[in-house]
Motif scaffolding. Structure first.
Motif, PDB file in Angstrom:
ATOM      1  N   GLU A 170       0.846  -1.218  -0.023  1.00 55.54           N
ATOM      2  CA  GLU A 170      -0.050   0.038   0.052  1.00 55.54           C
ATOM      3  C   GLU A 170       0.922   1.264   0.153  1.00 55.54           C
ATOM      4  O   GLU A 170       0.476   2.401  -0.479  1.00 55.54           O
ATOM      5  CB  GLU A 170      -0.944  -0.029   1.214  1.00 55.54           C
ATOM      6  N   ASP A 218       1.536   6.898  -1.205  1.00 55.81           N
ATOM      7  CA  ASP A 218       0.665   5.792  -1.678  1.00 55.81           C
ATOM      8  C   ASP A 218       1.027   5.023  -2.906  1.00 55.81           C
ATOM      9  O   ASP A 218       1.529   5.550  -3.807  1.00 55.81           O
ATOM     10  CB  ASP A 218      -0.791   6.101  -1.550  1.00 55.81           C
ATOM     11  N   SER A 277      -3.236  -0.489  -3.946  1.00 55.87           N
ATOM     12  CA  SER A 277      -3.410  -1.774  -2.881  1.00 55.87           C
ATOM     13  C   SER A 277      -3.166  -3.044  -3.481  1.00 55.87           C
ATOM     14  O   SER A 277      -3.069  -3.380  -4.738  1.00 55.87           O
ATOM     15  CB  SER A 277      -4.946  -1.765  -2.385  1.00 55.87           C
ATOM     16  N   THR A 278      -2.813  -3.937  -2.573  1.00 52.40           N
ATOM     17  CA  THR A 278      -2.361  -5.214  -2.943  1.00 52.40           C
ATOM     18  C   THR A 278      -3.571  -5.921  -3.894  1.00 52.40           C
ATOM     19  O   THR A 278      -3.455  -6.758  -4.622  1.00 52.40           O
ATOM     20  CB  THR A 278      -1.930  -6.067  -1.755  1.00 52.40           C
ATOM     21  N   THR A 279      -4.910  -5.698  -3.144  1.00 56.20           N
ATOM     22  CA  THR A 279      -5.820  -6.242  -4.030  1.00 56.20           C
ATOM     23  C   THR A 279      -6.071  -5.979  -5.476  1.00 56.20           C
ATOM     24  O   THR A 279      -6.007  -6.692  -6.222  1.00 56.20           O
ATOM     25  CB  THR A 279      -7.140  -5.908  -3.285  1.00 56.20           C
TER      26      THR A 279
END
Ligand code: SAM
Ligand code: DTB
Ligand code: SF4
Length: 367
Positions: A308, A314, A317-319
């Motif tokens: 993240e 930033d 996200s890993t997702t």
């Protein structure tokens, strides 16, 4: 009508240890500029063709970053939120405890990273910092992650200590061309950066060196950065190409939007010049859509920062990254492809015997 003159002759022979493809270290600025000038499709085709000779095009190496010491940096890098010279809203933090770093490394491993890169906002590590960073290297390595650090300038002795502790990679970016450098950083010289890279290489560590695109540099500066990297006697094993993250409070906060195709071209040219190196699609992915990232992979990028956060800004996200990999059929590269011993042998040969010997990873044999 199809114009074959745009396609340079590229061997389509698959690379293998019995059939080493020679790497070049004598590029001219004019040659590099002529690659940049190719029609986009021709450039990407060439880059992808070269890429497939050295790597499995569907494997991407995954590194996770951690800022182990944040902010209050004495250097004045215009792009950087961590410089004490700028007015960025960022709480400075002392060097992290070794146990806390290890906990973050374990989480990164669980998420699927194969390399853990620890960054410190220092001009250089002090004598009293060294035992802590050396312990971080030993403990992170012990959980089965590749280790990388970026701590600023190193002397020969410090490079030796890090290598002895087992540090795999040292990241030290040249950032831009020698000509443009003084407009971006005034508290150190280009030559000092090159000297540290020499110490890293001589100590036997792998080199991670790249730069930033989008700081107001010219095409000639982009070519000049790649010229420096590609003409090193051994190519950096890892070449991070960052797109400037415009952080409020830094002198570069209002830089114009970068033309995405110019960034993708830079990745493609880096791939062609340093075919056996991992080219990392680094900072800036938050500002890239999926299609731009896919084009970067097509242009030969085969490494990313995953997790993240980058250092202070930033990252997707890993997702989101897992979904992107799934859509593209990309899998994480597992790095058991080359032993340290044979790597050292290849480096020694390249440095001391055969200036044009191939330095390779046959990633096609990894699962
Ligand atoms: N202080 C050490 C040094 O400069 O070598 C290590 C940490 S420094 C943050 C690592 C690299 O991050 C820099 O060399 C630069 O290339 C990159 N970087 C820093 N700020 C950035 C930004 N705003 N956008 C893109 N890349 C950035
Ligand atoms: C690199 O080339 N990019 C990374 C890593 N090496 C250390 C750092 C990117 C930093 C982006 C701004 C930030 O998060 O502070
Ligand atoms: Fe300091 Fe590194 Fe940021 Fe420059 S890039 S200000 S040296 S942390």
């Amino acid at each position: 009508m199809f114009n074959s003159a745009n396609i340079m002759t590229i061997s389509t022979t698959k690379f293998s240890p019995d059939n080493p493809l020679m790497l070049r270290h004598n590029w001219s600025k004019a040659e590099i500029l002529s690659l940049f000038a190719l029609p986009f499709n021709d450039l990407i085709f060439q880059a992808q063709t070269v890429h497939r000779q050295y790597f499995d095009p569907n494997q991407v190496q995954i590194s996770t970053l951690l800022s182990i010491k944040t902010g209050a940096c004495p250097e004045d890098c215009k792009y950087c939120p961590q410089s004490a010279h700028h007015n960025v809203e960022l709480a400075p933090e002392r060097l992290m405890q070794v146990d806390d770093v290890l906990a973050k490394a374990k989480m990164a491993k669980q998420q699927g990273a194969t390399r853990f890169c620890m960054g410190a906002a220092w001009k250089n590590p002090r004598v009293k910092d060294m035992p802590y960073v050396l312990e971080m290297v030993r403990e992170v390595k012990a959980i089965g992650l590749e280790t990388c650090m970026t701590l600023g300038r190193l002397d020969e002795d410090q490079a030796g200590q890090l290598a002895s502790a087992g540090l795999d990679y040292y990241n030290h970016n040249l950032d831009t061309s020698p000509e443009f450098y003084p407009q971006i950083i005034t508290t150190r010289t280009y030559q000092q950066r090159l000297d540290t890279l020499d110490h890293v290489r001589s100590a036997g560590m792998k080199v991670c060196a790249g730069g930033i695109i989008g700081m107001g540099e010219t095409l000639s500066d982009r070519a000049g950065l790649l010229l420096q990297l590609a003409n090193m006697s051994v190519h950096p094993e890892s070449v991070p190409v960052n797109m400037l993250v415009r952080v409020a409070g830094t002198p570069l906060q209002n830089m114009e939007d970068l033309e995405p195709f110019d960034f993708i071209r830079t990745i493609a040219v880096a791939r062609i010049l340093m075919p056996a190196s991992h080219v990392r699609l680094s900072a800036g992915r938050q500002d890239m859509n999926e299609q731009m990232q896919a084009l970067c992979f097509l242009a030969g990028a085969n490494s990313i920062f995953y997790g993240e956060h980058l250092l202070t800004t930033d990252n997707p996200s890993t997702t989101h990254d897992q979904e992107l990999f799934h859509k593209l059929g990309i899998v994480s590269e597992q790095r058991d492809d080359i032993s340290d011993e044979s790597h050292t042998e290849i480096i020694d040969q390249a440095l001391y015997n055969e200036p044009l010997v191939a330095l390779y990873y046959d990633a096609s044999t990894t699962q």
